[in-house]
Write a protein that holds these residues in place. Structure first.
Motif, PDB file in Angstrom:
ATOM      1  N   GLU A 143       2.390   8.105  -3.008  1.00 46.13           N
ATOM      2  CA  GLU A 143       1.781   8.032  -4.572  1.00 46.13           C
ATOM      3  C   GLU A 143       1.842   9.305  -5.423  1.00 46.13           C
ATOM      4  O   GLU A 143       2.580   9.364  -6.546  1.00 46.13           O
TER       5      GLU A 143
ATOM      6  N   GLU B 214       0.876  -1.179  -0.084  1.00 45.81           N
ATOM      7  CA  GLU B 214       0.042   0.028  -0.110  1.00 45.81           C
ATOM      8  C   GLU B 214       0.757   1.240  -0.044  1.00 45.81           C
ATOM      9  O   GLU B 214       1.738   1.080   0.513  1.00 45.81           O
TER      10      GLU B 214
ATOM     11  N   THR C  63      -1.015  -0.034  -7.888  1.00 42.88           N
ATOM     12  CA  THR C  63      -0.714  -0.909  -7.134  1.00 42.88           C
ATOM     13  C   THR C  63      -1.404  -2.119  -7.553  1.00 42.88           C
ATOM     14  O   THR C  63      -2.426  -2.406  -8.125  1.00 42.88           O
TER      15      THR C  63
END
Length: 160
Positions: free
Chosen positions: A147, A141, A159
């Motif tokens: 991100e 994650e 992902t």
């Protein structure tokens, strides 16, 4: 065993034609410091004609190491430049391939995500890959800020 892995930086990838099971501890001991209690195991990585040799504490661990999972899923990345990473518990597990040719598989100490980014960009620079035309895939994650940080450099962030 999908999704379950053992997190260890004590691993190395050996071309299949050089691998001898009886010397797996010696092979691994040449690249990492092994504890007397470490049990050395190995798993084939047939898509790259290699064997991943790794250490676990004792004999009770049955899950594959995280780097093996990264290598196993790397061919599923869609682009020609395949970049797959996992940042978990202070380590970056990173594999990079072009087409079917594995260019890099390594584990880096990376407590902070900025350190993980440093290793990603260092690896890409050493392989002369341009992040602006590459997609990076993560198995772990990503925090929204992490991100967004990657999106500043990469064509796309996924992902998997």
């Amino acid at each position: 065993m999908e999704g379950v892995s053992f997190l260890t930086p004590k691993c190395t990838l050996v071309p299949s034609h050089f691998f001898e099971p009886a010397s797996s501890r010696e092979i691994l001991g040449e690249v990492v410091v092994l504890d007397a209690s470490d049990s050395v195991k190995y798993l084939p990585v047939p898509q790259y004609d290699a064997v991943l040799v790794y250490a676990v504490p004792g004999d009770g661990v049955t899950a594959p190491p995280e780097l093996w999972r990264v290598l196993d899923r790397l061919p599923a990345c869609q682009d020609y430049n395949k970049i797959l990473a996992s940042h978990r518990e202070g380590f970056l597990y990173l594999a990079i391939a072009q087409g079917k040719s594995l260019l890099l598989a390594n584990v880096f100490p990376a407590g902070a995500f900025a350190t993980a980014e440093y290793y990603i960009f260092l690896a890409m620079k050493s392989l002369q890959l341009n992040p602006e035309v590459s997609t990076i895939c993560f198995m772990s994650e990503l925090a929204p800020d992490d991100e967004m940080s990657l999106y500043r450099y990469f064509k796309s962030v996924e992902t998997v």
